[in-house]
Design a protein around this motif. Structure first.
Motif, mmCIF file in Angstrom:
data_model
loop_
_atom_site.group_PDB
_atom_site.id
_atom_site.type_symbol
_atom_site.label_atom_id
_atom_site.label_comp_id
_atom_site.label_asym_id
_atom_site.label_seq_id
_atom_site.Cartn_x
_atom_site.Cartn_y
_atom_site.Cartn_z
ATOM 1 N N GLY A 272 3.730 -5.009 -8.048
ATOM 2 C CA GLY A 272 4.951 -5.275 -7.303
ATOM 3 C C GLY A 272 5.215 -4.368 -6.126
ATOM 4 O O GLY A 272 6.041 -4.697 -5.277
ATOM 5 N N ASN A 273 4.558 -3.198 -6.028
ATOM 6 C CA ASN A 273 4.802 -2.301 -4.902
ATOM 7 C C ASN A 273 3.529 -2.163 -4.068
ATOM 8 O O ASN A 273 2.444 -2.573 -4.476
ATOM 9 N N ASP A 274 3.683 -1.556 -2.879
ATOM 10 C CA ASP A 274 2.572 -1.452 -1.919
ATOM 11 C C ASP A 274 1.940 -0.062 -1.872
ATOM 12 O O ASP A 274 1.048 0.167 -1.049
ATOM 13 N N ARG A 275 2.377 0.863 -2.706
ATOM 14 C CA ARG A 275 1.981 2.257 -2.533
ATOM 15 C C ARG A 275 0.479 2.492 -2.676
ATOM 16 O O ARG A 275 -0.057 3.426 -2.086
ATOM 17 N N ALA A 276 -0.211 1.666 -3.462
ATOM 18 C CA ALA A 276 -1.644 1.877 -3.664
ATOM 19 C C ALA A 276 -2.504 0.940 -2.827
ATOM 20 O O ALA A 276 -3.712 0.829 -3.057
ATOM 21 N N GLN A 277 -1.904 0.285 -1.833
ATOM 22 C CA GLN A 277 -2.627 -0.745 -1.090
ATOM 23 C C GLN A 277 -3.109 -0.304 0.288
ATOM 24 O O GLN A 277 -3.921 -0.983 0.911
ATOM 25 N N LEU A 278 -2.617 0.828 0.801
ATOM 26 C CA LEU A 278 -2.912 1.212 2.176
ATOM 27 C C LEU A 278 -4.406 1.446 2.402
ATOM 28 O O LEU A 278 -5.017 0.844 3.299
ATOM 29 N N ALA A 279 -5.028 2.318 1.627
ATOM 30 C CA ALA A 279 -6.438 2.648 1.832
ATOM 31 C C ALA A 279 -7.360 1.447 1.587
ATOM 32 O O ALA A 279 -8.256 1.187 2.410
ATOM 33 N N PRO A 280 -7.197 0.682 0.501
ATOM 34 C CA PRO A 280 -8.081 -0.479 0.316
ATOM 35 C C PRO A 280 -7.983 -1.494 1.446
ATOM 36 O O PRO A 280 -9.012 -2.004 1.917
ATOM 37 N N MET A 281 -6.766 -1.795 1.913
ATOM 38 C CA MET A 281 -6.616 -2.766 2.986
ATOM 39 C C MET A 281 -7.166 -2.227 4.304
ATOM 40 O O MET A 281 -7.800 -2.957 5.079
ATOM 41 N N ALA A 282 -6.943 -0.936 4.570
ATOM 42 C CA ALA A 282 -7.442 -0.345 5.814
ATOM 43 C C ALA A 282 -8.965 -0.340 5.838
ATOM 44 O O ALA A 282 -9.594 -0.663 6.856
ATOM 45 N N ALA A 298 1.717 0.763 9.145
ATOM 46 C CA ALA A 298 2.348 0.177 7.959
ATOM 47 C C ALA A 298 3.798 0.627 7.892
ATOM 48 O O ALA A 298 4.242 1.488 8.664
ATOM 49 N N ASP A 299 4.544 0.055 6.955
ATOM 50 C CA ASP A 299 5.942 0.458 6.783
ATOM 51 C C ASP A 299 6.045 1.524 5.693
ATOM 52 O O ASP A 299 5.053 1.906 5.075
ATOM 53 N N ARG A 300 7.257 1.989 5.433
ATOM 54 C CA ARG A 300 7.454 3.107 4.518
ATOM 55 C C ARG A 300 7.085 2.764 3.075
ATOM 56 O O ARG A 300 6.884 3.663 2.264
ATOM 57 N N GLY A 301 6.992 1.493 2.742
ATOM 58 C CA GLY A 301 6.612 1.116 1.381
ATOM 59 C C GLY A 301 5.189 1.517 1.031
ATOM 60 O O GLY A 301 4.829 1.569 -0.149
ATOM 61 N N TYR A 302 4.372 1.806 2.036
ATOM 62 C CA TYR A 302 2.977 2.197 1.812
ATOM 63 C C TYR A 302 2.792 3.703 1.763
ATOM 64 O O TYR A 302 1.659 4.172 1.582
#
Length: 481
Positions: A272-282, A298-302
């Motif tokens: 439900g949250n985006d905190r662990a998604q930044l590095a994999p998507m980048a 990205a926004d602050r949710g990441y």
């Protein structure tokens, strides 16, 4: 005397052109679909049935069903039953499919059984965009959006939902038992007997519901995230941007390049949250673009320290705001950002000008944290009331805090990047959800939802490229690839 425009006579022998080619002009989007699918190596992409069997009833070639689905998702027709109807009455589909009309079960099974291959088709079109030079930019924006699953909120349970439901049932049972006690004290009659039987039936049903909830609670406690969904087991309850609102669904992540707003890569998760998604998507975006240097917004949710460190170590530049979670700042006191770090001294300078030296380090949640404070300075401070109600103010610094500070300095120097983020990534999500007609997916289970989302992303990217270089230009690029 005036007259109206008159339609053709329905009894005429040749209502449509005899040649299918006369039904579609050269600038029709179905020409693009035809050229793109015919250029694909379907067996290499993993489509089942690309080679005909020697026995049994002849099957539809996967190219026929793939063309049907791409057309459907381009034109807001995603249901297999609606696609079946369109194939029998839509002249564009008559041209595209050679007047074949697959039944809805065949259509639905194709999407369900070829999820991995459908995702590869989406990847193949992104590669084509790169060959055409449409993905030459060095900046992408990462964002996520929630899509409702085929799972009603009443059929999703968390500990909080379970407790509320049990409390409601217990309250109802107590109310009905009180009414039964009142009925027992009255004179016997047919009406009282009917009322008593009805109340006993209600209590029995509620107790059965309590037993069902108890069984569900046992299953829920066995899951890793302490949550269970009954219709679509992979869907999860997630918070949305509206206060007090939420959705049972999936979190769709996209990386969008800033020049043409094309979706470079995407992923479907049930977190439900985006905190662990930044590095994999980048990292996935950089691999797709084949770029050595990539700027990710990205926004602050990441915002997550480990994710930022992982991006920096991979050679990626990231820009995103840090969420303001300081309790001191919320209470009107000085926040950590009001304290200046002095790297040459490895100490902090507080708002009153005092130096807070380093004392010790410890590890929390896998992160090495350094602690700074000065009891003597705090006790003698004239503005201590603006800083802390404790004996001294302690500052915690992560060992890689300088990476986070670099991100903040980059944002402070380029505040317009947040406007770029909003203008870039809100466009694809808005278009996809508008094309869906609603924000819900049609399929169940994570792999199937990922296949469905791949079709949405492919339809979006196709539309964007047709608008950018024109349909004939895209056809020429497909044939030249």
């Amino acid at each position: 005397m005036g007259r109206f425009v008159e339609g053709a006579d329905r009894s005429q022998l040749s209502f449509l052109p005899e040649c299918l080619e006369d039904l579609v002009d050269e600038d029709n989007p179905v020409q693009v679909i035809e050229a793109f699918v015919e250029a694909l190596d379907l067996p290499a992409l993993g489509f089942d049935g690309a080679m005909p069997a020697n026995t049994g009833r002849p099957a539809y070639h996967p190219a026929v069903l793939l063309k049907l689905y791409i057309y459907g998702y381009l034109n807001r027709v995603q249901s297999s039953r609606r696609l079946e109807r369109e194939a029998g009455r839509n002249v564009e589909l008559m041209w595209l499919l050679g007047r074949l009309v697959p039944d809805h079960k065949t259509i639905a099974d194709f999407r369900k059984d070829n999820g991995r291959a459908l995702r590869q088709v989406c990847v193949r079109f992104v590669a084509l965009c790169r060959q055409m030079g449409l993905l030459a930019g060095g900046t992408v924006v990462v964002d996520g959006s929630k899509f409702k699953a085929v799972n009603n909120r009443d059929r999703n349970f968390t500990h909080a939902k379970m407790a509320r439901r049990v409390a409601q049932i217990e309250e109802s049972i107590a109310r009905y038992l009180h009414q039964l006690d009142s009925a027992d004290r009255q004179e016997p009659s047919e009406a009282i007997a009917t009322k008593t039987a009805r109340l006993k039936e209600k209590v029995s049903r509620l107790r059965q519901e309590m037993d069902r909830l108890a069984a569900l609670d046992g299953l829920m406690r066995q899951t890793t995230d302490q949550q269970i969904s009954l219709t679509d087991p992979d869907s999860r309850s997630m918070a949305t941007s509206g206060r007090g609102s939420g959705v049972v669904g999936y979190n769709v992540q996209v990386a969008v390049e800033t020049e043409h707003h094309l979706i470079v890569t995407h992923e479907v998760t049930n977190v439900g949250n985006d905190r662990a998604q930044l590095a994999p998507m980048a990292k996935a975006a950089r691999q797709t673009l084949g770029a050595e240097d990539l700027h990710v917004i990205a926004d602050r949710g990441y915002f997550d320290g480990d994710q930022i460190r992982e991006c920096v170590e991979a050679g990626l530049t990231v820009t995103l705001p840090k969420p303001q979670t300081s309790g001191a700042k919320a209470n009107g006191r000085f926040g950590k950002q009001d304290f200046a770090y002095l790297p040459e001294q490895d100490a902090y300078r507080c708002p009153a000008g005092a130096i807070l030296p380093y004392h010790y380090s410890n590890v929390e949640h896998g992160m090495e944290l350094r602690r700074y404070w000065s009891t003597a300075a705090c006790l003698a401070c004239a503005i201590k009331w603006q800083c802390t109600p404790s004996k001294e103010r302690r500052i915690t610094r992560w060992v890689h805090e300088h990476l986070v500070e670099d991100v903040q300095r980059r944002l402070d120097a380029n505040p317009y990047l947040m406007r770029v983020r909003r203008e870039t990534v809100e466009h694809p999500f808005g278009t996809i959800k508008a094309r869906m007609g609603a924000t819900h997916v049609l399929m169940k289970r994570l792999p199937n939802v990922a296949a469905e989302m791949a079709l949405h992303v492919l339809a979006y990217n196709l539309t964007r490229v047709m608008n950018i270089i024109g349909r004939r230009g895209l056809i020429a690029a497909i044939k030249a690839a």
